[in-house]
Scaffold this active site. Structure first.
Site, short mmCIF file in Angstrom:
data_model
loop_
_atom_site.label_atom_id
_atom_site.label_comp_id
_atom_site.label_asym_id
_atom_site.label_seq_id
_atom_site.Cartn_x
_atom_site.Cartn_y
_atom_site.Cartn_z
N HIS A 139 -9.14 -3.65 -2.00
CA HIS A 139 -7.78 -3.06 -1.53
C HIS A 139 -8.54 -1.71 -1.53
O HIS A 139 -8.76 -0.81 -0.59
CB HIS A 139 -6.32 -3.06 -1.89
CG HIS A 139 -5.70 -2.42 -1.49
ND1 HIS A 139 -4.12 -2.82 -0.57
CD2 HIS A 139 -4.93 -0.78 -0.83
CE1 HIS A 139 -3.87 -1.91 -0.25
NE2 HIS A 139 -4.28 -1.16 -0.37
N GLU A 140 -8.81 -0.87 -2.32
CA GLU A 140 -9.18 0.84 -2.84
C GLU A 140 -10.48 0.64 -1.83
O GLU A 140 -10.53 1.66 -1.53
CB GLU A 140 -9.17 1.16 -3.92
CG GLU A 140 -7.61 0.50 -5.10
CD GLU A 140 -7.09 1.10 -4.11
OE1 GLU A 140 -7.25 2.51 -3.06
OE2 GLU A 140 -5.33 0.83 -4.46
N HIS A 178 -10.19 1.24 1.58
CA HIS A 178 -9.49 2.34 2.49
C HIS A 178 -10.65 3.46 2.30
O HIS A 178 -10.57 4.56 3.78
CB HIS A 178 -8.70 3.61 0.83
CG HIS A 178 -7.08 2.50 1.60
ND1 HIS A 178 -6.07 2.99 2.34
CD2 HIS A 178 -6.61 1.92 -0.02
CE1 HIS A 178 -5.43 2.76 2.24
NE2 HIS A 178 -5.46 2.20 0.55
N CYS A 232 0.72 -1.47 0.07
CA CYS A 232 0.00 0.03 0.01
C CYS A 232 1.14 0.86 -0.02
O CYS A 232 1.79 1.35 0.79
CB CYS A 232 -0.77 -0.07 1.36
SG CYS A 232 -1.67 1.75 1.53
ZN ZN Z 1 -3.79 1.48 -0.67
#
Ligand code: ZN
Length: 193
Positions: free
Chosen positions: A150-151, A154, A108
Site C-alpha cells: 500500500h505505502e 503511494h 487509506c
Molecule cells: Zn494510503
C-alpha cells in the site's frame, strides 16, 4: 502535518528518489519525525510522503501492539497481523512473491471514511534505504506485506482504489455497521456474486 485527500495531484505522481546526502540532512530527519507524529495522530500504520504533499520516495510504517489489543485472536491470525516496529522505507523496489490473491478490506488516510476489499500478495521482498541511507532488505508476509504494498504504491502515484474490487467500496461506518463480523468469503458472495 495535514494529510492530503484524493484529488491532489501529488497523490497521482511518481515520487522522486532521495540521495544519501539528502536522507542524512536535518530537513529529512525532521520530516521523518513529523511524519511519525502525523501517522500516530491519524492514527494509521503507514504514511507516505505524497500524503503530506511531498513527492518524495519516503514512507514511515509502524503497527503497534496496541493496535491489536482489541482485535479477536482469530481475526489477527487470519490477517497474519503482528506488531511491526517503527521504520522508514526510502527509494524502495518491491517484488511480489506469488500472485496478489489475498483479499481483505483496507483503507487509506487520503480516502478518509472509506474502505474496500483489495487483493494483495501474501509475501514481498523490498530493497530500500533506511533512515540513515543504509541499504536494507525487507522480507515480509501477511499484514505487514500488505502495508508495504500500500505505502510503496503511494510512491508511484497508485492508490488502493486502483486495485480494489470496485463493488466492495463502502464507508467505514457501514463496514462497521453491517459487515465487520462477516468473512471475506461471505462478502465476496454478497458483492461479487
Ligand atoms: Zn494510503
Amino acid at each position: 502535518m495535514k494529510i492530503v485527500q484524493v484529488g491532489e495531484a501529488v497523490l497521482r505522481q511518481q515520487a522522486k528518489a532521495l540521495t544519501v546526502e539528502e536522507i542524512r540532512s536535518r530537513e529529512t530527519q525532521e520530516l521523518i519525525e513529523w511524519m511519525r507524529e502525523t501517522m500516530h495522530d491519524a492514527p494509521g500504520v503507514g504514511l507516505a510522503a505524497p500524503q503530506i504533499g511531498l513527492g518524495l520516495q519516503l514512507a514511515v510504517i509502524e503497527d503497534k501492539p496496541e493496535n491489536m489489543k482489541d482485535a479477536p485472536a482469530d481475526l489477527l491470525k487470519e490477517r497474519e497481523r503482528k506488531p511491526v516496529p517503527f521504520h522508514v522505507v526510502i527509494n524502495p523496489m518491491i517484488s511480489l512473491e506469488g500472485a496478489a490473491d489475498v483479499e481483505f478490506f483496507e483503507g487509506c488516510l487520503s480516502l478518509a471514511g472509506f474502505t474496500a476489499m483489495v487483493p494483495r500478495a501474501r509475501k514481498v521482498r523490498v530493497d530500500c534505504l533506511d533512515h540513515k541511507g543504509n541499504a536494507k532488505v525487507i522480507e515480509a508476509s501477511g499484514w505487514y506485506a500488505r502495508i508495504l504494498q500500500h505505502e510503496i504504491d503511494h510512491l508511484k502515484g497508485t492508490v488502493y482504489i486502483d486495485r480494489m474490487y470496485p463493488r466492495t467500496l463502502m464507508t467505514v461506518d457501514n463496514f462497521n455497521r453491517h459487515w465487520k463480523s462477516k468473512s471475506m468469503a461471505e462478502m465476496k458472495k454478497e458483492f461479487l456474486g
